[in-house]
Design a protein around this motif. Structure first.
Motif, PDB file in Angstrom:
ATOM      1  N   HIS A   1      88.481  12.005  50.485  1.00 41.73           N
ATOM      2  CA  HIS A   1      88.848  11.836  51.899  1.00 41.73           C
ATOM      3  C   HIS A   1      87.660  11.297  52.706  1.00 41.73           C
ATOM      4  O   HIS A   1      87.627  11.426  53.930  1.00 41.73           O
ATOM      5  N   LYS A   2      86.687  10.735  51.979  1.00 44.35           N
ATOM      6  CA  LYS A   2      85.495  10.146  52.596  1.00 44.35           C
ATOM      7  C   LYS A   2      84.679  11.172  53.387  1.00 44.35           C
ATOM      8  O   LYS A   2      84.094  10.857  54.423  1.00 44.35           O
ATOM      9  N   ILE A   3      84.663  12.394  52.862  1.00 44.91           N
ATOM     10  CA  ILE A   3      83.841  13.456  53.449  1.00 44.91           C
ATOM     11  C   ILE A   3      82.691  13.719  52.488  1.00 44.91           C
ATOM     12  O   ILE A   3      82.869  14.359  51.444  1.00 44.91           O
ATOM     13  N   ASN A   4      81.525  13.204  52.797  1.00 48.23           N
ATOM     14  CA  ASN A   4      80.378  13.311  51.897  1.00 48.23           C
ATOM     15  C   ASN A   4      79.237  14.135  52.472  1.00 48.23           C
ATOM     16  O   ASN A   4      78.362  14.578  51.741  1.00 48.23           O
ATOM     17  N   THR A   5      79.231  14.347  53.781  1.00 51.02           N
ATOM     18  CA  THR A   5      78.183  15.140  54.414  1.00 51.02           C
ATOM     19  C   THR A   5      78.812  16.322  55.141  1.00 51.02           C
ATOM     20  O   THR A   5      80.013  16.335  55.426  1.00 51.02           O
ATOM     21  N   ILE A   6      77.981  17.301  55.450  1.00 48.69           N
ATOM     22  CA  ILE A   6      78.467  18.469  56.189  1.00 48.69           C
ATOM     23  C   ILE A   6      78.942  18.048  57.575  1.00 48.69           C
ATOM     24  O   ILE A   6      79.927  18.571  58.102  1.00 48.69           O
ATOM     25  N   GLY A   7      78.284  17.066  58.160  1.00 49.21           N
ATOM     26  CA  GLY A   7      78.693  16.573  59.474  1.00 49.21           C
ATOM     27  C   GLY A   7      80.074  15.944  59.444  1.00 49.21           C
ATOM     28  O   GLY A   7      80.881  16.127  60.365  1.00 49.21           O
ATOM     29  N   GLU A   8      80.360  15.203  58.388  1.00 52.04           N
ATOM     30  CA  GLU A   8      81.685  14.586  58.264  1.00 52.04           C
ATOM     31  C   GLU A   8      82.765  15.651  58.103  1.00 52.04           C
ATOM     32  O   GLU A   8      83.873  15.513  58.626  1.00 52.04           O
ATOM     33  N   LEU A   9      82.427  16.721  57.395  1.00 49.85           N
ATOM     34  CA  LEU A   9      83.364  17.834  57.260  1.00 49.85           C
ATOM     35  C   LEU A   9      83.577  18.515  58.603  1.00 49.85           C
ATOM     36  O   LEU A   9      84.711  18.879  58.958  1.00 49.85           O
ATOM     37  N   ALA A  10      82.512  18.685  59.366  1.00 52.82           N
ATOM     38  CA  ALA A  10      82.603  19.369  60.651  1.00 52.82           C
ATOM     39  C   ALA A  10      83.459  18.602  61.651  1.00 52.82           C
ATOM     40  O   ALA A  10      84.107  19.203  62.512  1.00 52.82           O
ATOM     41  N   ASN A  11      83.474  17.284  61.524  1.00 56.21           N
ATOM     42  CA  ASN A  11      84.143  16.461  62.532  1.00 56.21           C
ATOM     43  C   ASN A  11      85.456  15.848  62.064  1.00 56.21           C
ATOM     44  O   ASN A  11      86.062  15.067  62.800  1.00 56.21           O
ATOM     45  N   ILE A  12      85.905  16.213  60.873  1.00 51.15           N
ATOM     46  CA  ILE A  12      87.176  15.683  60.378  1.00 51.15           C
ATOM     47  C   ILE A  12      88.333  16.280  61.168  1.00 51.15           C
ATOM     48  O   ILE A  12      88.242  17.424  61.642  1.00 51.15           O
ATOM     49  N   GLU A  13      89.402  15.534  61.308  1.00 48.98           N
ATOM     50  CA  GLU A  13      90.577  16.051  61.993  1.00 48.98           C
ATOM     51  C   GLU A  13      91.136  17.244  61.226  1.00 48.98           C
ATOM     52  O   GLU A  13      91.188  17.236  59.990  1.00 48.98           O
ATOM     53  N   GLU A  14      91.557  18.272  61.946  1.00 46.88           N
ATOM     54  CA  GLU A  14      92.000  19.511  61.309  1.00 46.88           C
ATOM     55  C   GLU A  14      93.184  19.284  60.367  1.00 46.88           C
ATOM     56  O   GLU A  14      93.233  19.855  59.279  1.00 46.88           O
ATOM     57  N   TYR A  15      94.118  18.423  60.757  1.00 45.37           N
ATOM     58  CA  TYR A  15      95.294  18.242  59.922  1.00 45.37           C
ATOM     59  C   TYR A  15      94.946  17.566  58.594  1.00 45.37           C
ATOM     60  O   TYR A  15      95.593  17.798  57.570  1.00 45.37           O
ATOM     61  N   ILE A  16      93.901  16.742  58.590  1.00 44.24           N
ATOM     62  CA  ILE A  16      93.487  16.070  57.355  1.00 44.24           C
ATOM     63  C   ILE A  16      92.884  17.075  56.373  1.00 44.24           C
ATOM     64  O   ILE A  16      93.230  17.081  55.188  1.00 44.24           O
ATOM     65  N   ILE A  17      92.001  17.940  56.865  1.00 48.75           N
ATOM     66  CA  ILE A  17      91.373  18.914  55.976  1.00 48.75           C
ATOM     67  C   ILE A  17      92.374  19.968  55.524  1.00 48.75           C
ATOM     68  O   ILE A  17      92.290  20.488  54.406  1.00 48.75           O
ATOM     69  N   ARG A  18      93.360  20.258  56.361  1.00 46.19           N
ATOM     70  CA  ARG A  18      94.399  21.205  55.961  1.00 46.19           C
ATOM     71  C   ARG A  18      95.232  20.620  54.805  1.00 46.19           C
ATOM     72  O   ARG A  18      95.566  21.313  53.854  1.00 46.19           O
ATOM     73  N   GLN A  19      95.563  19.336  54.905  1.00 41.08           N
ATOM     74  CA  GLN A  19      96.317  18.691  53.842  1.00 41.08           C
ATOM     75  C   GLN A  19      95.509  18.634  52.548  1.00 41.08           C
ATOM     76  O   GLN A  19      96.056  18.753  51.458  1.00 41.08           O
ATOM     77  N   ALA A  20      94.195  18.470  52.687  1.00 43.16           N
ATOM     78  CA  ALA A  20      93.337  18.325  51.505  1.00 43.16           C
ATOM     79  C   ALA A  20      93.077  19.646  50.800  1.00 43.16           C
ATOM     80  O   ALA A  20      93.156  19.734  49.569  1.00 43.16           O
ATOM     81  N   LEU A  21      92.777  20.693  51.566  1.00 47.17           N
ATOM     82  CA  LEU A  21      92.343  21.959  50.961  1.00 47.17           C
ATOM     83  C   LEU A  21      93.076  23.185  51.485  1.00 47.17           C
ATOM     84  O   LEU A  21      92.710  24.306  51.125  1.00 47.17           O
ATOM     85  N   GLY A  22      94.065  23.007  52.341  1.00 45.12           N
ATOM     86  CA  GLY A  22      94.807  24.155  52.849  1.00 45.12           C
ATOM     87  C   GLY A  22      93.951  25.036  53.749  1.00 45.12           C
ATOM     88  O   GLY A  22      93.077  24.557  54.476  1.00 45.12           O
ATOM     89  N   LYS A  23      94.193  26.356  53.685  1.00 42.57           N
ATOM     90  CA  LYS A  23      93.457  27.300  54.529  1.00 42.57           C
ATOM     91  C   LYS A  23      91.967  27.279  54.244  1.00 42.57           C
ATOM     92  O   LYS A  23      91.147  27.458  55.156  1.00 42.57           O
ATOM     93  N   ASN A  24      91.606  27.078  52.996  1.00 38.06           N
ATOM     94  CA  ASN A  24      90.179  27.030  52.663  1.00 38.06           C
ATOM     95  C   ASN A  24      89.497  25.854  53.349  1.00 38.06           C
ATOM     96  O   ASN A  24      88.340  25.938  53.761  1.00 38.06           O
TER      97      ASN A  24
END
Length: 404
Positions: free
Chosen positions: A190-213
């Motif tokens: 999902h093109k998340i390679n740094t902690i900053g990219e994880l912090a600023n990713i849209e919530e719905y995208i990270i939910r689809q990728a990893l769920g609650k975790n």
């Protein structure tokens, strides 16, 4: 967060001053492939030795390396002494492993600066036990754990929430506490390679990728963690497991099944000693290339019987094994509970067992009508204390802390 530095190796050096300043490593049996480095001194690490390295490779890289077998009882004594020192400051301590724990110093920090308290704790552990530690100071558990890893050995680091964008966001996401290799690979898709990219990713995208975790990791990447320091966590057993590294890269199905049988026996013995059962069985497989695979199954009724654990573990293995050479196997029973508290769900598969007990219940009812409720009970279980009552060595130290 208090994090002991190179704990096993440091304990060995404290017991034998002749080992100080030398490259030493704790390993299993060097004659077998169980000879894998468990931990090493910082002198050894500076020469390229790292945890999980094969003993043979370690000796080739560092011929002067001193190999020592693990002395678990010695480490437990040192751990208990360390936590005793911590308890002289506060009872709000949550041990998370034999060599690290969280402290909530909110109350005592009202009269003393946190850095002053941290320096005193660090010096006491060093002078009284001859053991080094690193300490992380932060407003929550995630940041405290992260801070404790920033300076080793004998470091003290402060990590405030406002420091996160500068200090954490530029780092690769794999360096974030709670993110393993598998999760990092998923994030990379999902093109998340740094902690900053994880912090600023849209919530719905990270939910689809990893769920609650994924939501939880995104919060941590922003420095948010609402977990409290929980002293009662030492009384919780969430899983019981056992694993073993095979002497060779095994491809014979019969040998692998024999290994599963031994593992199932050990897990069942530990469950029985603690009077526990669990609803999920998981297997761990590590192949010759160090790729880890796991598979699990959750049951309607909790399990604890050796034969059931073995049978289900082998079924899971057959479904996931592709014939590649196997280096390590493991079985874990999780979502455990006290057997007295587990309630079996009546189904077409077990109703006959209940039906067989019906005449017994009728007799009990008649006795209770005559002599009162509770006049007859199931036999009293006498608890046994043995090594088997420990779920694994990594949790054995918790038994010592419960005595305090």
């Amino acid at each position: 967060m208090i994090d002991m530095n190179s704990f096993y190796a440091s304990v060995e050096q404290a017991h034998n001053p002749d080992l100080k300043g030398k490259a030493i490593a704790i390993a299993g049996n060097p004659k077998e492939r169980r000879g894998i480095i468990v931990t090493s001194s910082y002198e050894a690490r500076h020469k390229g030795i790292y945890t999980t390295m094969n003993v043979g490779e370690a000796l080739r890289k560092c011929p002067e390396l001193i190999l020592l077998p693990p002395d678990f009882q010695k480490y437990r004594v040192a751990s208990k002494a360390m936590f005793t020192i911590l308890r002289s400051y506060t009872q709000l301590i949550e041990p998370v492993s034999i060599d690290e724990g969280y402290l909530d110093i909110t109350q005592i920090a009202s009269t003393r600066h946190p850095i002053e308290i941290a320096k005193e704790i660090q010096m006491r552990i060093f002078h009284e036990l001859d053991l080094p530690c690193s300490i992380g100071i932060a407003p929550n558990k995630f940041l405290a754990k992260t801070a404790s890893d920033m300076k080793k050995p004998m470091g003290i680091s402060i990590l405030r929430k406002r420091d996160v964008p500068e200090k954490l966001w530029p780092l690769p996401v794999i360096e974030m506490h709670g993110v393993g290799e598998s999760t990092a690979k998923k994030l990379a898709t999902h093109k998340i390679n740094t902690i900053g990219e994880l912090a600023n990713i849209e919530e719905y995208i990270i939910r689809q990728a990893l769920g609650k975790n994924g939501i939880r990791l995104r919060m941590r990447a922003n420095g948010e963690d609402s977990r409290e320091v929980d002293p009662n966590s030492i009384y919780e057993t969430k899983s019981v497991g056992n694993s073993t590294t095979l002497p060779i890269d095994e491809t014979e199905l019969e040998e692998l099944e024999k290994t599963f049988l031994k593992l199932a026996g050990k897990v069942a013995e530990r469950l029985d000693a603690k009077k526990l059962s669990g609803s999920t069985i998981s297997i761990q497989i590590r192949d010759a290339d160090w790729h880890n695979h796991s598979k699990s199954k959750t049951f309607q009724n909790p399990v604890y019987n050796k034969d059931v654990i073995y049978e289900e573990a082998v079924k899971l293995f057959h479904k996931s094994w592709d014939g590649a050479p196997i280096r390590l196997l493991g079985i874990t029973v999780s979502n455990v509970m006290d057997r007295k508290q587990s309630v079996e769900q009546l189904s077409i598969f077990n109703f006959e067992d209940f039906a067989k007990q019906e005449p017994i219940y009728e007799v009990i009812d008649e006795i209770e009508k005559k002599f009162g409720k509770g006049a007859i009970q199931r036999g009293i279980e006498i608890s046994k204390s043995s090594y088997a009552s420990k779920t694994s060595f990594s949790k054995d130290f918790l038994e010592d802390l419960k005595d305090n």
